[in-house]
Design a protein around this motif. Structure first.
Motif, PDB file in Angstrom:
ATOM      1  N   LEU A  21      38.946  47.657  48.853  1.00 46.24           N
ATOM      2  CA  LEU A  21      39.038  48.250  50.624  1.00 46.24           C
ATOM      3  C   LEU A  21      38.276  46.692  51.343  1.00 46.24           C
ATOM      4  CD1 LEU A  21      37.835  51.718  50.528  1.00 46.24           C
ATOM      5  CD2 LEU A  21      40.388  51.186  51.349  1.00 46.24           C
ATOM      6  N   ASP A  22      39.304  45.876  50.693  1.00 47.57           N
ATOM      7  CA  ASP A  22      38.121  44.914  51.207  1.00 47.57           C
ATOM      8  C   ASP A  22      36.620  44.869  52.460  1.00 47.57           C
ATOM      9  OD1 ASP A  22      39.835  42.583  50.428  1.00 47.57           O
ATOM     10  OD2 ASP A  22      41.435  43.371  51.359  1.00 47.57           O
ATOM     11  N   CYS A  23      36.148  46.068  51.617  1.00 46.44           N
ATOM     12  CA  CYS A  23      34.932  45.657  52.390  1.00 46.44           C
ATOM     13  C   CYS A  23      33.699  44.943  51.935  1.00 46.44           C
ATOM     14  CB  CYS A  23      34.597  47.413  52.475  1.00 46.44           C
ATOM     15  SG  CYS A  23      33.324  48.097  50.871  1.00 46.44           S
ATOM     16  N   GLY A  24      33.651  44.654  51.106  1.00 48.01           N
ATOM     17  CA  GLY A  24      33.261  42.965  50.923  1.00 48.01           C
ATOM     18  C   GLY A  24      31.295  44.058  50.554  1.00 48.01           C
ATOM     19  N   LYS A  25      31.579  44.745  50.445  1.00 51.71           N
ATOM     20  CA  LYS A  25      30.412  44.941  50.159  1.00 51.71           C
ATOM     21  C   LYS A  25      29.308  45.365  48.928  1.00 51.71           C
ATOM     22  CE  LYS A  25      27.571  50.142  50.284  1.00 51.71           C
ATOM     23  NZ  LYS A  25      27.590  51.795  50.062  1.00 51.71           N
ATOM     24  N   THR A  27      30.157  41.988  47.413  1.00 54.92           N
ATOM     25  CA  THR A  27      29.170  40.069  48.170  1.00 54.92           C
ATOM     26  C   THR A  27      28.598  40.801  48.521  1.00 54.92           C
ATOM     27  OG1 THR A  27      31.811  39.807  48.333  1.00 54.92           O
ATOM     28  CG2 THR A  27      29.948  38.435  49.012  1.00 54.92           C
ATOM     29  N   GLY A  28      28.288  41.892  49.114  1.00 55.57           N
ATOM     30  CA  GLY A  28      26.931  41.812  49.870  1.00 55.57           C
ATOM     31  C   GLY A  28      25.829  42.181  49.137  1.00 55.57           C
ATOM     32  N   ALA A  29      26.186  43.070  47.890  1.00 60.93           N
ATOM     33  CA  ALA A  29      24.821  43.437  47.241  1.00 60.93           C
ATOM     34  C   ALA A  29      25.200  41.984  45.816  1.00 60.93           C
ATOM     35  CB  ALA A  29      25.011  44.583  46.191  1.00 60.93           C
ATOM     36  N   CYS A  30      25.408  41.095  45.438  1.00 62.82           N
ATOM     37  CA  CYS A  30      25.943  40.917  44.003  1.00 62.82           C
ATOM     38  C   CYS A  30      25.459  39.464  44.043  1.00 62.82           C
ATOM     39  CB  CYS A  30      27.141  39.247  44.377  1.00 62.82           C
ATOM     40  SG  CYS A  30      27.110  38.418  43.334  1.00 62.82           S
ATOM     41  N   SER A  40      32.495  35.455  45.604  1.00 63.75           N
ATOM     42  CA  SER A  40      32.833  36.811  46.491  1.00 63.75           C
ATOM     43  C   SER A  40      34.043  37.602  45.102  1.00 63.75           C
ATOM     44  CB  SER A  40      33.770  37.027  47.504  1.00 63.75           C
ATOM     45  OG  SER A  40      34.305  38.318  47.718  1.00 63.75           O
ATOM     46  N   ARG A  42      35.568  40.095  45.953  1.00 62.65           N
ATOM     47  CA  ARG A  42      36.187  40.739  46.439  1.00 62.65           C
ATOM     48  C   ARG A  42      38.120  39.825  46.905  1.00 62.65           C
ATOM     49  NH1 ARG A  42      38.107  40.233  51.677  1.00 62.65           N
ATOM     50  NH2 ARG A  42      37.049  38.741  52.079  1.00 62.65           N
ATOM     51  N   LEU A  43      36.792  38.073  47.006  1.00 63.90           N
ATOM     52  CA  LEU A  43      37.574  37.835  47.665  1.00 63.90           C
ATOM     53  C   LEU A  43      38.655  36.818  45.606  1.00 63.90           C
ATOM     54  CD1 LEU A  43      38.831  35.955  49.557  1.00 63.90           C
ATOM     55  CD2 LEU A  43      37.269  34.076  49.124  1.00 63.90           C
ATOM     56  N   ARG A  74      28.096  49.180  44.252  1.00 69.20           N
ATOM     57  CA  ARG A  74      28.199  49.688  45.351  1.00 69.20           C
ATOM     58  C   ARG A  74      29.080  49.971  45.780  1.00 69.20           C
ATOM     59  NH1 ARG A  74      23.177  48.686  45.073  1.00 69.20           N
ATOM     60  NH2 ARG A  74      21.900  47.470  45.964  1.00 69.20           N
ATOM     61  N   CYS A  75      30.972  49.680  45.011  1.00 69.83           N
ATOM     62  CA  CYS A  75      32.092  49.946  45.087  1.00 69.83           C
ATOM     63  C   CYS A  75      32.294  51.195  45.996  1.00 69.83           C
ATOM     64  CB  CYS A  75      33.096  49.454  44.284  1.00 69.83           C
ATOM     65  SG  CYS A  75      34.242  49.624  44.316  1.00 69.83           S
ATOM     66  N   PRO A  76      32.621  51.368  46.940  1.00 71.78           N
ATOM     67  CA  PRO A  76      32.811  53.193  47.169  1.00 71.78           C
ATOM     68  C   PRO A  76      34.201  53.005  47.054  1.00 71.78           C
ATOM     69  CG  PRO A  76      33.342  51.346  49.214  1.00 71.78           C
ATOM     70  CD  PRO A  76      32.709  50.772  48.189  1.00 71.78           C
TER      71      PRO A  76
ATOM     72  N   SER D 194      34.787  57.372  49.656  1.00 72.53           N
ATOM     73  CA  SER D 194      33.855  56.339  48.509  1.00 72.53           C
ATOM     74  C   SER D 194      34.237  57.716  47.438  1.00 72.53           C
ATOM     75  CB  SER D 194      32.685  56.540  48.476  1.00 72.53           C
ATOM     76  OG  SER D 194      32.194  56.164  47.797  1.00 72.53           O
ATOM     77  N   LEU D 258      30.815  45.510  54.932  1.00 78.50           N
ATOM     78  CA  LEU D 258      29.569  46.671  54.647  1.00 78.50           C
ATOM     79  C   LEU D 258      29.087  46.427  54.254  1.00 78.50           C
ATOM     80  CD1 LEU D 258      31.468  50.150  52.960  1.00 78.50           C
ATOM     81  CD2 LEU D 258      31.001  49.278  55.768  1.00 78.50           C
ATOM     82  N   GLY D 260      25.718  44.684  51.543  1.00 77.70           N
ATOM     83  CA  GLY D 260      25.252  45.734  50.566  1.00 77.70           C
ATOM     84  C   GLY D 260      24.146  45.933  50.122  1.00 77.70           C
ATOM     85  N   GLN D 261      23.548  45.386  51.069  1.00 75.05           N
ATOM     86  CA  GLN D 261      22.163  45.564  51.179  1.00 75.05           C
ATOM     87  C   GLN D 261      21.355  45.772  51.948  1.00 75.05           C
ATOM     88  OE1 GLN D 261      20.178  44.110  47.871  1.00 75.05           O
ATOM     89  NE2 GLN D 261      21.611  42.202  48.183  1.00 75.05           N
ATOM     90  N   THR D 274      22.952  42.046  54.836  1.00 72.64           N
ATOM     91  CA  THR D 274      23.680  41.213  53.791  1.00 72.64           C
ATOM     92  C   THR D 274      24.952  41.127  53.748  1.00 72.64           C
ATOM     93  OG1 THR D 274      21.203  40.541  52.731  1.00 72.64           O
ATOM     94  CG2 THR D 274      23.327  40.045  51.517  1.00 72.64           C
ATOM     95  N   GLU D 276      28.971  40.582  53.972  1.00 72.66           N
ATOM     96  CA  GLU D 276      30.276  39.199  53.496  1.00 72.66           C
ATOM     97  C   GLU D 276      31.369  39.653  54.982  1.00 72.66           C
ATOM     98  OE1 GLU D 276      33.115  40.112  50.949  1.00 72.66           O
ATOM     99  OE2 GLU D 276      33.650  37.952  50.507  1.00 72.66           O
ATOM    100  N   LEU D 283      29.483  35.048  53.331  1.00 72.06           N
ATOM    101  CA  LEU D 283      28.257  36.075  53.462  1.00 72.06           C
ATOM    102  C   LEU D 283      26.578  35.272  54.524  1.00 72.06           C
ATOM    103  CD1 LEU D 283      27.328  38.414  51.143  1.00 72.06           C
ATOM    104  CD2 LEU D 283      25.329  36.779  50.669  1.00 72.06           C
TER     105      LEU D 283
END
Lengths: 384, 135, 201, 599
Positions: A21-25, A27-30, A40, A42-43, A74-76, D194, D258, D260-261, D274, D276, D283
């Motif tokens: 869904l390209d939410c990027g979650k 990457t945010g957790a990586c 990324s 996602r990318l 994390r991925c929804p 989700s 969204l 990640g944490q 954090t 993206e 990021l």
């Protein structure tokens, strides 16, 4: 469309990449992205859909990913990023290109040598006389790479075999005399995750036959990767796979419930912090066991790092793939988080976390040091 | 038919390589079992490379370097010996004979010695037989 | 105009294309021709949209003109259009229970779209089975039962409250049942609500 | 709310639960369990003096636990009925030695500790299910730190904070230092869209709720830095886009991505997200003094109970399934029962109200005429054939059959109560019961027709009208491919599938037979499918005795929403069929024919 493209589109489909869904979650957790590396999942996923896997960004991505599974968690949309990476590595290997390995690929040489039918290893020398083992029987203790690690990482002075010795002592204490094979072959976890699926299949076949030849019905292991490999990957390639796979934590937990005097564990007045293994927490969803067992040791005070509740931060490397500046940065972060808890001890589940963190602490960490010990040995300390 | 032994010899660029080219000049034949790879220094042959050689089916590996006091780079032979010791411990665990990997050194004119050592190494490997690793 | 003598079965078969939904996979002409050859089938026709007004009219005309006393509609699911075709038959003077449907869309063309040949064979079989059944059908009379003019509304949130008010204002007795000590539901907890940004209670 | 409380034709039953609904369209018999309020709701003037003396302090659930109330309380000031209530589990009781203070305080004497729970019997023509929804509990999604960081709150908590009638009188304050945050971040899709945590669907209301929240923040605190992290802003309703633009115009930053944490600064208790930024592929780390989790909606926890009581069906996400998604969007598959509000799917107030009006109109349409026709599919007894054994009485889920064993009075069917499941006809040992429109001959002629040619190639399947036939239709709508050898015979209920149909199929050379119906608890005819199960088990036993492989007869439960499962079962049946040899079929045929002759 060539077979090659078809293969790629099948991988994209089966790992759910189209569902992103390209939410990027992710990457945010990586952990890799957090080191500042342009990285990324996602990318990379959308690049593969757009441009295929020969795109330079994707090629770098394939071997920089740690397959730690945090993004999967994390991925929804339920995208299986780690497996996506594994399958792309597999395409890479199948096209004849060499993998991007750490330690000059030595570990992979070992694994492949161990898949030779004629090989007769001689690896039981570490077992002390007082430990009781069998050469045939229903229950086997699977040692894993530990003796090889001690030789290969001699400079780190690790004494990895103590994990096996202590595991065997615990098993003996539970009245189990397990089989230990002198010619135990590697579990192949890293071959599989580094993309050598054919090599894994060859190794698994030899290994499985050997184990069955010794009358084994159940494997107990103290290594998260061996545990994952036998319980999840072997059944994919071995038809009629029928070994029961137990992680030693399960056995200890069960025994703790049974024993009225709590094993007679002695007081260990220490502060400890925990390091989860990706294979146990993300892939097998059993991160609680480490806490249950350490929680039973009298006097042991557990102080967790802030990340532990949401899935631990990676040890910086997996499957002996790559190891560069970002790996070191991740390891430093993880060490600093451990040091910040003010603990005497960093307790690990996975031998590889132990090696990686020990290596970085020795070579790079100026912030102080902390003793790193595996959970099994810590438990055995309390048992003596 | 018995399979032929396969030996890999890593030759340092300096004295050993002179010996090797000397062999050619003097029409001294190289045993057919031996495959030669030139390296810049004996120390270049790391443990992973040695293991790679065995993984790919080598029955024996010979690292040919210079005498310690004669090394162009200073520490080559010592490092080579260390890599060999390291590799031998791994060979032990794998159940392979330690002597399947060896180190020798020469001065630049010792072509005949190199030739006879190569033969001796091949003979020694023949007594061990083929490596159980199928490359 | 043909007259049906009592006791003689006169079946009309209608194979619907449903645009391309059925005809895109099933050879409707072949199915109609196949049905034509079966016992008691008087006429067998194709139609692009049999549920449309002209489609229904076609059936009604045929009932009158050919004295049909059984109808098979091979189109979509009876769960969707059985009432439609029952009504159509009824208006043409045929007891609605003498109509049977064969489900060529949901359970044939859509689920075997990659196998048109097999789907056509299956469609024939489905029509055949429907014809067998329609032969055995009997006219039925529907019964009428009284309806209590009161309503139970389960849940006292915004939806329940609105439904209760609409019913009660229209003259029906309403019982509004709510688990909690007050009605209002989640709506009562909200501050202003979109899009009008006014108070919710 | 007040209108409905005062309406002469609306009886509001609070603290009440429907415990049983029997009967059929137009004639439902309903039992309601009304819990004792312990306060006379008609007499109570909500003066509130009782509550002042109550010593028990509890978290106030209306304010999401952000304030407290007593054990005797009014849920919220505008409550209907406007009366206090005692929670008996919290109350210390009426014993004057222990407490009983409220009784003393109430001058009107409205408090009655002897008040008992009541069972109320109602007769209604229609039922409207407006049971609503639950809000997602974000504890499992702990990467956002709801369980660990005090300044991470939910959208429901935010709602109470910003409400002028709420615990802070409309002030937004941080829990850690009781001051207004200078920056605030909203995170969308918490528990929505989700596949793992929360629901796979879009919860419909959370985007606009956040847009509304940001506008209110900008109105109260123009200087506040407001950011919204999102996947897509779903602003599709009338006036919604306008509101969204207004929010952007006020300077609210919408950042696509969204986190990640979230980590907390242990000193300032500020939060670091954090994330993206998927518009820039960078990021980024964003600081916020407060984080609001925009919670999704999920089906009510007790939805299953209501579903079983009313024989409703649910879609795979747990919301109630409408009779047809486009043509009958507020009807349930059970005649006379309608849906309103979030019980059917997540929706906002406007849509809930619209749907409520629609379903009340649908209900009125039924009730207005004063009578309805019943489909002519009921059971008829041939009195001459009836041996007065009483099996039909035992199996009828509606108690629609009566007979008198002692006086040898044959069975009689109350047609108004009969729903036409056909279980009695299937079980009757003398074939004395005929199902109108689903007679033995009608069904047998279908079996014979299907197996007339190439029987070895057919997969004969009995499918009940409500679940498995609908499941097959759903497989069709979803274009799920399965083997074309499948042939369905529709009956109203799997309970109609007489054992002689199955023997007949094997006799005619069927390699395999499948009987399919609703899952237990989903049966449209209460529990008729239990009889199906018993019957099939008997047939399996008999097959075993005769030496016929019992696998050749399969029983599967497939719901109306399980199109995937339907196609999967059909593939399995095709595999099973492949294992049946022509010799095996022939042996069975001969065996059964011999049996028949023997009789």
């Amino acid at each position: 469309m060539t077979d090659y493209d078809k293969d790629l589109s099948l991988i994209i489909k089966e790992t759910g990449i189209y569902q992103c869904l390209d939410c990027g979650k992710c990457t945010g957790a990586c952990p890799v992205a957090e080191t500042g590396k342009p990285f990324s999942p996602r990318l990379a996923a959308s690049r593969v859909i757009e441009k295929g896997d020969s795109d330079p960004y994707v090629q770098d991505f394939i071997w920089a990913c740690l397959t730690c599974g945090r993004c999967d968690d994390r991925c929804p949309s339920g995208v299986k990023f780690s497996n996506f990476v594994r399958l792309l590595r597999s395409r890479w290997i199948d096209s004849g290109k060499p993998g991007v390995y750490s330690h000059g690929g030595a570990m992979f040489s070992l694994m492949r040598m161990m898949s030779s039918p004629g090989i007769r290893q001689n690896r039981k020398g570490f077992i002390p006389a007082e430990v009781k083992t069998l050469s045939e029987g229903k229950v086997m203790y699977f040692v894993g790479c530990l003796p090889y690690f001690d030789v290969f990482f001699k400079n780190l002075n690790l004494n990895m075999v103590r994990i096996a010795v202590n595991s065997l002592k615990i098993l003996n204490r539970c009245n189990i005399e397990p089989v230990v094979l002198d010619n135990e072959r590697c579990c192949g976890h890293d071959l599989f995750w580094a993309g050598d699926q054919k090599g894994f299949a060859r190794l698994a076949k030899e290994s499985y036959e050997d184990i069955k030849d010794h009358g084994v019905e159940e494997i107990i292991t103290s290594c998260p990767e061996c545990f994952y490999s036998f319980s999840e990957i072997f059944p994919q390639v071995i038809e009629g796979f029928d070994l029961k796979i137990t992680h030693i934590y399960e056995l200890i937990e069960e025994q703790l419930k049974k024993e009225t005097d709590n094993f007679g564990l002695k007081l260990l007045p220490l502060q400890a912090t925990l390091k989860d293994s990706c294979r146990l927490s993300y892939y097998k969803n059993t991160s609680q066991a480490l806490r249950n067992i350490s929680g039973q040791i009298p006097g042991l005070d557990i102080i967790e790092t802030p990340d532990s509740k949401i899935g631990d931060f990676c040890c910086g490397n997996s499957a002996w793939v790559g190891c560069g500046a970002h790996s070191k940065s991740i390891q430093m972060k993880r060490l600093k988080a451990s040091l910040a808890t003010g603990s005497d001890l960093l307790v690990t589940s996975c031998p590889k976390c132990l090696i990686h963190l020990q290596c970085t602490m020795k070579d790079f960490c100026d912030d102080g040091s902390i003793e790193i010990k595996d959970m099994v040995s810590l438990f055995a300390d309390a048992l003596d | 038919m018995r399979q032929r032994i396969k030996v890999l010899a890593f030759l340092c660029n300096w004295a050993p390589w002179s010996c090797y080219t000397g062999m050619g000049e003097q029409w001294i034949p190289v045993p057919g079992e031996v495959n030669v790879i030139r390296v810049i220094c004996a120390a270049r042959v790391s443990t992973p490379l040695l293991l790679k050689a065995f993984e790919k089916g080598a029955d024996g590996v010979l690292i040919v370097g210079c005498r310690t006091d004669n090394c162009q780079h200073g520490t080559g032979p010592d490092l080579a010996e260390r890599n060999i010791d390291h590799t031998r411990e791994i060979l032990d665990l794998l159940g392979l004979e330690r002597e399947r990997v060896q180190f020798t050194y020469y001065l630049a004119h010792e072509s005949e010695k190199l030739s006879s050592d190569l033969h001796r190494f091949v003979e020694k490997m023949e007594t061990f037989g083929k490596s159980p690793v199928s490359g | 105009m043909a007259e049906s003598s009592s006791g003689e079965l006169r079946i009309g078969v209608y194979v619907c294309h449903c645009g391309l939904n059925i005809a895109g996979t099933v050879d409707c002409d072949a199915v109609a021709r196949f049905a034509e050859g079966l016992a008691n089938v008087v006429i067998s026709k194709e139609n692009e949209y049999i549920c449309s007004e002209p489609g229904q009219q076609l059936i009604q005309d045929d009932i009158k003109e050919h004295g049909l006393n059984r109808v098979v509609v091979a189109s979509c699911s009876p769960r969707l259009h059985e009432p439609t075709f029952r009504r159509a038959c009824s208006q043409a003077g045929l007891n609605p229970y003498l109509m049977e449907m064969a489900n060529l869309r949901e359970q044939c063309s859509w689920v075997h779209s990659s196998q048109p040949r097999e789907a056509t064979e299956k469609a024939k079989d489905l029509v055949k089975a429907a014809i067998s059944r329609v032969r055995a059908l009997e006219p039925q009379e529907e019964m009428k039962v009284p309806v209590a003019k009161s309503s139970l509304v389960i849940g006292g949130g915004v939806a329940g409250i609105q439904a209760a008010l609409d019913l009660a204002d229209s003259g029906y007795q309403v019982y509004l049942v709510e688990k909690k000590p007050s009605i209002g539901g989640i709506m009562a907890q909200l501050d202003k609500t979109f899009p009008t940004m006014d108070c919710s209670i | 709310m007040m209108d409905v409380g005062r309406h002469p034709r609306v009886k509001v039953l609070t603290l009440s639960e429907v415990t049983s609904v029997k009967g059929y369209v137009g004639n439902f018999d309903v039992t309601v369990h009304k819990k004792a309020r312990l306060v006379d709701e008609n007499e109570c003037t909500a003066c509130g003096i009782c509550t002042e003396d109550c010593p028990v302090v509890m978290p106030d659930e209306f304010n999401m636990g952000l304030s407290s109330r007593k054990a005797i309380y009014i849920p919220f000031p505008q409550a209907v009925p406007s009366a206090y209530v005692i929670n008996p589990e919290e109350c210390l009781g009426s014993d004057p030695i222990i407490c009983g203070k409220c009784m003393k305080a109430c001058e009107k004497g409205c408090i009655d500790f002897d008040m008992k729970d009541r069972e109320i019997e109602l007769k209604v023509g229609t039922v409207i299910v407006a049971t609503g929804m639950d809000v997602y509990d974000p504890q499992e999604m702990d990467e956002y730190g709801y369980t660990r960081y005090e300044n991470v709150i939910t959208s429901m908590e935010f709602e109470r904070l910003i409400n002028a009638g709420g615990p802070t009188k409309g002030e937004i304050i941080r829990f850690t230092d009781r001051r207004a945050p200078r920056s605030i971040a909203f995170i969308q899709c918490v528990g929505s869209r989700s596949s793992k945590k929360g629901g796979p669907y879009c919860s419909n209301i959370c985007c606009m709720n956040t847009v509304k929240d940001t506008l209110m923040l900008k109105e109260h605190y123009p200087e506040m830095d407001v950011k919204v992290f999102y996947i897509d802003i779903m602003a599709f309703g009338k006036g919604f886009e306008d509101l969204f633009r207004r929010s952007k115009g006020e300077g609210v930053r919408y950042i696509r991505g969204l986190p990640g944490q979230i980590r907390e600064d242990p000193d300032t208790k500020n939060l670091v997200l954090t994330v993206e930024n998927t518009a820039t592929n960078e990021l980024e780390k964003h600081d916020a003094e407060m984080v609001v989790l925009s919670l999704g909606v999920k089906p009510r926890e007790d939805a299953k109970g209501t579903q079983e009581m009313l024989t409703l069906q649910t879609t795979s996400d747990g919301f109630y399934l409408e009779a047809h998604p486009k043509l009958q969007p507020v009807d349930s598959a059970t005649k006379g029962i309608f849906f309103a509000g979030c019980a059917e799917s997540p929706k906002d107030i406007k849509d809930s109200v619209t749907q409520a009006s629609a379903s009340s109109a649908r209900a009125m349409r039924l009730m207005n005429s004063g009578e309805i026709t019943i489909e002519a599919i009921t059971a008829i007894v041939n009195e001459k054939k009836c041996k007065v054994c009483g099996i039909c009485v035992k199996v009828c889920p509606y108690n629609a059959i009566t007979l008198d064993k002692d006086n040898k009075i044959p069975a009689h069917v109350n047609e108004a109560a009969c729903s036409g499941c056909g279980t009695c006809a299937a079980e009757c040992p003398t074939d004395a019961i005929t199902m109108r429109h689903f007679t033995d001959i009608q069904i047998e002629s279908q079996i014979d027709s299907i197996l007339e040619e190439d029987p070895a190639d057919k997969i004969l399947t009995f499918a009940c009208n409500w679940c498995s036939y609908a499941g097959a239709d759903f497989a069709g709508v979803s274009r799920l491919q399965y083997p074309p050898q499948v042939r369905l015979i529709r009956t109203m209920c799997s309970g109609r599938v007489d054992k002689k149909f199955i023997w007949r199929a094997f006799e005619k050379g069927a390699p395999v037979v499948l009987v399919s119906g609703c899952h237990f608890g989903d049966c449209h005819y209460i529990d008729a499918n239990h009889w199906t199960q018993k019957r099939i088990e008997k047939i399996w036993k008999r097959m075993k005795k005769l030496g016929i492989r019992k696998e050749r007869l399969q029983l599967e439960w497939i719901s109306a929403a399980e199109g995937v499962r339907f196609s999967g079962v059909m593939k399995k049946m095709a595999e099973l069929k492949a294992t049946v040899t022509s010799e095996e079929i022939e042996d069975t045929r001969r065996l059964l024919e011999k049996q028949k002759r023997g009789k």
